[in-house]
Write a protein that holds these residues in place. Structure first.
Motif, PDB file in Angstrom:
ATOM      1  N   VAL A  78       1.068  -1.416   0.124  1.00 50.46           N
ATOM      2  CA  VAL A  78       0.058   0.188   0.068  1.00 50.46           C
ATOM      3  C   VAL A  78       0.994   1.124   0.072  1.00 50.46           C
ATOM      4  N   ASP A  79       0.630   2.229  -0.748  1.00 53.43           N
ATOM      5  CA  ASP A  79       1.377   3.331  -0.984  1.00 53.43           C
ATOM      6  C   ASP A  79       1.008   4.467   0.069  1.00 53.43           C
ATOM      7  N   ARG A  80      -0.335   4.415   0.366  1.00 51.03           N
ATOM      8  CA  ARG A  80      -0.730   5.580   1.237  1.00 51.03           C
ATOM      9  C   ARG A  80      -1.877   4.867   2.060  1.00 51.03           C
ATOM     10  N   ILE A  81      -2.050   5.383   3.212  1.00 48.49           N
ATOM     11  CA  ILE A  81      -3.380   5.193   3.982  1.00 48.49           C
ATOM     12  C   ILE A  81      -4.017   6.331   4.449  1.00 48.49           C
ATOM     13  N   LEU A  82      -5.121   6.530   4.062  1.00 48.76           N
ATOM     14  CA  LEU A  82      -6.121   7.805   4.599  1.00 48.76           C
ATOM     15  C   LEU A  82      -6.653   7.232   5.867  1.00 48.76           C
ATOM     16  N   CYS A  83      -6.406   8.020   6.769  1.00 46.87           N
ATOM     17  CA  CYS A  83      -6.703   7.625   8.214  1.00 46.87           C
ATOM     18  C   CYS A  83      -7.900   8.334   8.611  1.00 46.87           C
ATOM     19  N   ILE A  84      -9.142   7.969   9.370  1.00 43.49           N
ATOM     20  CA  ILE A  84     -10.407   8.381   9.803  1.00 43.49           C
ATOM     21  C   ILE A  84     -10.258   8.696  11.267  1.00 43.49           C
TER      22      ILE A  84
END
Length: 368
Positions: free
Chosen positions: A135-141
């Motif tokens: 995974v290149d990037r994680i969008l955290c909520i």
């Protein structure tokens, strides 16, 4: 033409996916957005290769039964990724399915963004290595997610929770709850409804005997058949079944909720509705889960606040007598309900501003 692949396997994520599609198309109407999604995403402009509702399974034993169908979906997706070569693959939750797509994308040189990341901070921490590699990037909520992933060297962006954009909290918080109205939220999957709705129905029968003035409402999840709900609810007990679009209004009107543990408990928390959370799996899935889960609670509001503000009833603890007893104690003591409502006020502050979708879209467009 620039192509983006979005992949959703859950009803709640379908709503967030639809918001992202609309935001992306507002930035570039020429985008070709394809993938797997539910009715909300298709309405927003997704060209669905697969419908998300066709992948509505839960638990270890349930997945085994659906394996031939799942393998067929994966084969179809692989063909489409090879043919269409999207600029970026955006995955929403559903790690058991989406991890296989991340592997496919890596082999094809397609960047991967994870939006609604798998809860590896809660269980199966060995998946961190996979995320770091594929995974290149994680969008955290959630705020605590960003620090957790950053500690493991994974590139992250904190976007806040998109649920705040789905809910008109200013308007909903003006609704005065009916002190005799109880809302039933039995889940968005057939297996959840079969396991929990009979328990909730029996709980409500006990409550009705004690307090005849009580009324009950069920909110139907998207793509759930009305007949299924009526099958697991006794004909002798009056109930109103509401469509999905009325969910937030009906919750806000209720004095308490009986809910399957999931996103809906967070919706109840944001609306400050005292909620009894329950969950049941097959015994094999439950035993495996007990070995792997590494958090003290199953409900997101409890995890966010790090306290059991919502009682949780799991497996054999999720029985009508216990649930009805807790609900009755709340019904007869408004002080308890007020205390819970006060404790829930912190959640909106913790989840940030209403900008999650815009921040997510900017992150996706960087790859386009």
């Amino acid at each position: 033409m620039n192509t983006i692949w979005l992949n959703v396997g859950e009803a709640s994520a379908d709503i967030y996916g639809s918001l992202l599609i609309r935001e992306l198309l507002s930035k570039d109407p020429r985008l070709n957005i394809i993938g797997m999604g539910g009715p909300s995403m298709r309405e927003a402009g997704l060209k669905a290769i697969i419908k998300a509702e066709d992948l509505s399974v839960m638990g270890l034993t349930e997945v085994v039964g659906a394996l031939p169908k799942i393998l067929g979906f994966l084969k179809k997706i692989k063909r489409e990724l090879e043919r269409q070569r999207p600029k970026v693959l955006v995955l929403f939750d559903a790690p058991d399915f989406n991890f296989r797509l991340a592997k496919m994308a890596k082999k094809l040189g397609i960047p991967v963004i994870y939006y609604i990341a798998p809860q590896v901070w809660a269980w199966r921490k060995n998946r961190i290595k996979f995320l770091k590699r594929f995974v290149d990037r994680i969008l955290c909520i959630f705020p605590f997610e960003q620090s957790f992933f950053a500690q493991h060297g994974i590139k992250t962006v904190y976007i806040g929770h998109p649920l705040l954009q789905v809910m008109d909290l200013k308007k909903l918080n003006q609704i005065t709850p009916d002190p005799n109205k109880i809302v039933i939220l039995p889940g968005s999957r057939v297996k959840e409804i079969k396991a929990l709705l009979p328990v909730f129905a029996d709980s409500c029968q006990i409550l009705k005997q004690k307090k005849p003035e009580l009324t009950f409402s069920i909110v139907k999840a998207p793509h759930i058949n009305m007949d299924l709900l009526r099958t697991y609810w006794p004909k002798s007990l009056p109930v109103t079944i509401h469509p999905p679009k009325e969910r937030h209004r009906v919750i806000a009107q209720s004095c308490l909720a009986l809910a399957a543990s999931g996103t809906v408990t967070l919706e109840c928390a944001l609306l400050k509705v005292p909620t009894i959370a329950a969950y049941k799996l097959s015994w094999l899935s439950y035993l495996v889960g007990r070995l792997l889960v590494d958090v003290p609670f199953i409900s997101m509001p409890n995890l966010i606040l790090n306290q059991k503000i919502f009682p949780e009833y799991i497996q054999d603890q999720a029985n009508p007598d216990k649930i009805a007893a807790k609900a009755l104690s709340w019904q007869e003591d408004d002080t308890q309900r007020q205390k819970i409502r006060s404790g829930l006020t912190k959640i909106q502050q913790i989840l940030g501003q209403n900008q999650a979708t815009q921040v997510a879209a900017r992150a996706v467009m960087e790859y386009v």
